[in-house]
Write a protein that holds these residues in place. Structure first.
Motif, PDB file in Angstrom:
ATOM      1  N   UNK A   1       0.823  -1.205   0.000  1.00 45.87           N
ATOM      2  CA  UNK A   1       0.000   0.000   0.000  1.00 45.87           C
ATOM      3  C   UNK A   1       0.863   1.264   0.000  1.00 45.87           C
ATOM      4  N   UNK A   2       1.919   1.257   0.817  1.00 51.48           N
ATOM      5  CA  UNK A   2       2.791   2.436   0.904  1.00 51.48           C
ATOM      6  C   UNK A   2       4.260   2.079   0.704  1.00 51.48           C
ATOM      7  N   UNK A   3       4.534   0.885   0.225  1.00 55.14           N
ATOM      8  CA  UNK A   3       5.933   0.496   0.034  1.00 55.14           C
ATOM      9  C   UNK A   3       6.075  -0.413  -1.173  1.00 55.14           C
ATOM     10  N   UNK A   4       7.322  -0.610  -1.579  1.00 50.41           N
ATOM     11  CA  UNK A   4       7.624  -1.565  -2.626  1.00 50.41           C
ATOM     12  C   UNK A   4       8.985  -2.188  -2.316  1.00 50.41           C
ATOM     13  N   UNK A   5       9.167  -3.408  -2.770  1.00 48.55           N
ATOM     14  CA  UNK A   5      10.429  -4.114  -2.609  1.00 48.55           C
ATOM     15  C   UNK A   5      11.013  -4.330  -3.995  1.00 48.55           C
ATOM     16  N   UNK A   6      12.261  -3.903  -4.132  1.00 50.53           N
ATOM     17  CA  UNK A   6      12.967  -4.033  -5.407  1.00 50.53           C
ATOM     18  C   UNK A   6      14.129  -4.993  -5.217  1.00 50.53           C
ATOM     19  N   UNK A   7      14.272  -5.927  -6.142  1.00 57.46           N
ATOM     20  CA  UNK A   7      15.424  -6.828  -6.182  1.00 57.46           C
ATOM     21  C   UNK A   7      16.391  -6.310  -7.237  1.00 57.46           C
ATOM     22  N   UNK A   8      17.662  -6.341  -6.893  1.00 50.31           N
ATOM     23  CA  UNK A   8      18.717  -5.962  -7.817  1.00 50.31           C
ATOM     24  C   UNK A   8      19.664  -7.140  -7.967  1.00 50.31           C
ATOM     25  N   UNK A   9      20.112  -7.393  -9.172  1.00 51.12           N
ATOM     26  CA  UNK A   9      21.146  -8.389  -9.418  1.00 51.12           C
ATOM     27  C   UNK A   9      22.299  -7.687 -10.125  1.00 51.12           C
ATOM     28  N   UNK A  10      23.474  -7.778  -9.519  1.00 48.76           N
ATOM     29  CA  UNK A  10      24.672  -7.201 -10.123  1.00 48.76           C
ATOM     30  C   UNK A  10      25.481  -8.349 -10.695  1.00 48.76           C
ATOM     31  N   UNK A  11      25.680  -8.292 -12.000  1.00 50.57           N
ATOM     32  CA  UNK A  11      26.374  -9.383 -12.686  1.00 50.57           C
ATOM     33  C   UNK A  11      27.607  -8.862 -13.415  1.00 50.57           C
ATOM     34  N   UNK A  12      28.511  -9.795 -13.662  1.00 46.29           N
ATOM     35  CA  UNK A  12      29.714  -9.537 -14.465  1.00 46.29           C
ATOM     36  C   UNK A  12      29.804 -10.672 -15.472  1.00 46.29           C
ATOM     37  N   UNK A  13      29.703 -10.330 -16.746  1.00 49.08           N
ATOM     38  CA  UNK A  13      29.766 -11.359 -17.774  1.00 49.08           C
ATOM     39  C   UNK A  13      28.688 -12.418 -17.620  1.00 49.08           C
ATOM     40  N   UNK A  14      27.537 -12.024 -17.101  1.00 51.36           N
ATOM     41  CA  UNK A  14      26.435 -12.958 -16.901  1.00 51.36           C
ATOM     42  C   UNK A  14      26.483 -13.715 -15.588  1.00 51.36           C
ATOM     43  N   UNK A  15      27.577 -13.602 -14.836  1.00 53.97           N
ATOM     44  CA  UNK A  15      27.704 -14.288 -13.544  1.00 53.97           C
ATOM     45  C   UNK A  15      27.231 -13.372 -12.424  1.00 53.97           C
ATOM     46  N   UNK A  16      26.399 -13.921 -11.541  1.00 54.65           N
ATOM     47  CA  UNK A  16      25.860 -13.154 -10.426  1.00 54.65           C
ATOM     48  C   UNK A  16      26.952 -12.857  -9.404  1.00 54.65           C
TER      49      UNK A  16
END
Length: 143
Positions: A90-105
Protein backbone atom coordinates in the motif's frame (compact mmCIF):
# COMPACT_ATOMS: atom_id res chain seq x y z
CA UNK A 1 7.72 -24.08 -16.61
CA UNK A 2 8.16 -20.60 -15.13
CA UNK A 3 9.40 -17.87 -17.42
CA UNK A 4 12.58 -16.12 -16.24
CA UNK A 5 11.74 -12.73 -14.85
CA UNK A 6 12.47 -9.76 -17.06
CA UNK A 7 14.26 -6.75 -15.57
CA UNK A 8 12.64 -3.34 -15.64
CA UNK A 9 16.02 -1.87 -16.56
CA UNK A 10 19.58 -3.07 -16.89
CA UNK A 11 22.22 -0.47 -16.13
CA UNK A 12 25.78 -1.11 -17.28
CA UNK A 13 28.67 0.36 -15.32
CA UNK A 14 32.42 0.03 -15.08
CA UNK A 15 34.07 -0.17 -11.66
CA UNK A 16 36.24 2.87 -11.05
CA UNK A 17 39.55 2.66 -9.19
CA UNK A 18 38.44 4.80 -6.25
CA UNK A 19 35.47 2.48 -5.60
CA UNK A 20 37.84 -0.30 -4.51
CA UNK A 21 39.31 -0.95 -1.07
CA UNK A 22 42.87 -1.84 -0.11
CA UNK A 23 42.26 -5.42 -1.20
CA UNK A 24 41.37 -4.27 -4.71
CA UNK A 25 37.72 -5.27 -4.30
CA UNK A 26 34.73 -2.93 -4.62
CA UNK A 27 34.14 -1.47 -1.16
CA UNK A 28 30.87 -2.86 0.21
CA UNK A 29 29.03 0.48 0.52
CA UNK A 30 29.54 1.19 -3.18
CA UNK A 31 27.09 -1.57 -4.09
CA UNK A 32 24.36 0.55 -2.50
CA UNK A 33 25.46 3.48 -4.65
CA UNK A 34 25.20 1.23 -7.72
CA UNK A 35 21.61 0.21 -6.91
CA UNK A 36 20.69 3.81 -6.14
CA UNK A 37 21.92 4.81 -9.60
CA UNK A 38 19.87 1.96 -11.09
CA UNK A 39 16.74 3.19 -9.28
CA UNK A 40 17.08 6.56 -11.02
CA UNK A 41 17.37 4.69 -14.33
CA UNK A 42 14.18 2.81 -13.45
CA UNK A 43 12.37 6.09 -12.68
CA UNK A 44 13.60 7.46 -15.99
CA UNK A 45 12.27 4.39 -17.82
CA UNK A 46 8.90 4.51 -16.04
CA UNK A 47 8.23 8.24 -15.75
CA UNK A 48 10.78 10.04 -17.94
CA UNK A 49 12.83 11.42 -15.05
CA UNK A 50 12.99 11.74 -11.29
CA UNK A 51 11.50 15.24 -11.61
CA UNK A 52 8.55 13.83 -13.56
CA UNK A 53 7.93 11.23 -10.83
CA UNK A 54 7.91 14.04 -8.27
CA UNK A 55 5.50 16.01 -10.45
CA UNK A 56 3.15 13.00 -10.34
CA UNK A 57 3.04 13.35 -6.57
CA UNK A 58 5.36 10.55 -5.54
CA UNK A 59 8.82 10.04 -4.14
CA UNK A 60 10.42 7.04 -2.43
CA UNK A 61 12.87 6.65 0.43
CA UNK A 62 14.91 3.63 1.48
CA UNK A 63 13.57 1.79 4.53
CA UNK A 64 15.98 -1.18 4.48
CA UNK A 65 18.50 -2.97 2.30
CA UNK A 66 19.95 -6.45 2.40
CA UNK A 67 23.03 -7.36 0.37
CA UNK A 68 24.37 -10.80 -0.42
CA UNK A 69 27.84 -10.95 -1.92
CA UNK A 70 28.42 -13.89 -4.25
CA UNK A 71 31.68 -12.94 -5.98
CA UNK A 72 34.05 -9.98 -5.66
CA UNK A 73 34.06 -7.16 -8.19
CA UNK A 74 37.29 -5.34 -9.00
CA UNK A 75 38.60 -2.24 -10.72
CA UNK A 76 37.63 -2.00 -14.39
CA UNK A 77 35.08 -4.83 -14.19
CA UNK A 78 32.12 -4.27 -16.48
CA UNK A 79 28.99 -4.84 -14.43
CA UNK A 80 25.27 -4.79 -15.12
CA UNK A 81 22.72 -3.86 -12.46
CA UNK A 82 19.33 -5.42 -13.24
CA UNK A 83 16.23 -4.07 -11.47
CA UNK A 84 13.12 -6.17 -10.65
CA UNK A 85 9.93 -5.31 -8.81
CA UNK A 86 9.42 -7.98 -6.16
CA UNK A 87 6.47 -6.64 -4.13
CA UNK A 88 4.06 -3.71 -4.18
CA UNK A 89 2.35 -2.82 -0.92
CA UNK A 90 0.00 0.00 0.00
CA UNK A 91 2.79 2.44 0.90
CA UNK A 92 5.93 0.50 0.03
CA UNK A 93 7.62 -1.57 -2.63
CA UNK A 94 10.43 -4.11 -2.61
CA UNK A 95 12.97 -4.03 -5.41
CA UNK A 96 15.42 -6.83 -6.18
CA UNK A 97 18.72 -5.96 -7.82
CA UNK A 98 21.15 -8.39 -9.42
CA UNK A 99 24.67 -7.20 -10.12
CA UNK A 100 26.37 -9.38 -12.69
CA UNK A 101 29.71 -9.54 -14.47
CA UNK A 102 29.77 -11.36 -17.77
CA UNK A 103 26.43 -12.96 -16.90
CA UNK A 104 27.70 -14.29 -13.54
CA UNK A 105 25.86 -13.15 -10.43
CA UNK A 106 28.14 -11.15 -8.11
CA UNK A 107 25.77 -9.42 -5.71
CA UNK A 108 22.08 -9.60 -4.82
CA UNK A 109 20.39 -6.64 -3.16
CA UNK A 110 16.84 -6.48 -1.80
CA UNK A 111 15.66 -3.00 -0.85
CA UNK A 112 12.36 -1.91 0.65
CA UNK A 113 11.29 1.60 -0.29
CA UNK A 114 8.49 3.65 1.25
CA UNK A 115 6.38 6.00 -0.82
CA UNK A 116 6.34 9.55 0.53
CA UNK A 117 4.65 12.78 -0.39
CA UNK A 118 7.33 14.85 -2.16
CA UNK A 119 6.33 18.04 -0.31
CA UNK A 120 6.04 16.73 3.26
CA UNK A 121 8.24 13.59 2.99
CA UNK A 122 5.62 11.78 5.08
CA UNK A 123 4.61 8.24 4.21
CA UNK A 124 1.74 8.22 1.73
CA UNK A 125 0.17 5.81 -0.70
CA UNK A 126 1.14 6.66 -4.28
CA UNK A 127 -1.49 8.23 -6.55
CA UNK A 128 -3.51 5.61 -8.46
CA UNK A 129 -1.85 6.29 -11.86
CA UNK A 130 1.61 5.80 -10.31
CA UNK A 131 0.50 2.63 -8.51
CA UNK A 132 -0.81 1.27 -11.83
CA UNK A 133 2.60 1.78 -13.46
CA UNK A 134 4.28 -0.27 -10.71
CA UNK A 135 1.49 -2.89 -10.53
CA UNK A 136 1.95 -3.66 -14.25
CA UNK A 137 5.54 -4.70 -13.45
CA UNK A 138 4.69 -7.30 -10.83
CA UNK A 139 5.70 -10.85 -11.72
CA UNK A 140 2.83 -13.09 -12.78
CA UNK A 141 1.54 -15.27 -9.97
CA UNK A 142 1.40 -19.01 -10.59
CA UNK A 143 -2.05 -20.56 -10.26
Amino acid sequence: MTEPRKPIVEMPLRVRYHECDGQGIVFNANYLAYVDMAMFEMEKALFGSHQEALARGVDIVVAESNLRYRAPCRYDDELVVAVYLNHLGTTSLVIDFEITRGGDLCTEVKTRYVFVDPKTLKKAAPPAPVREVYAALLPAQAD
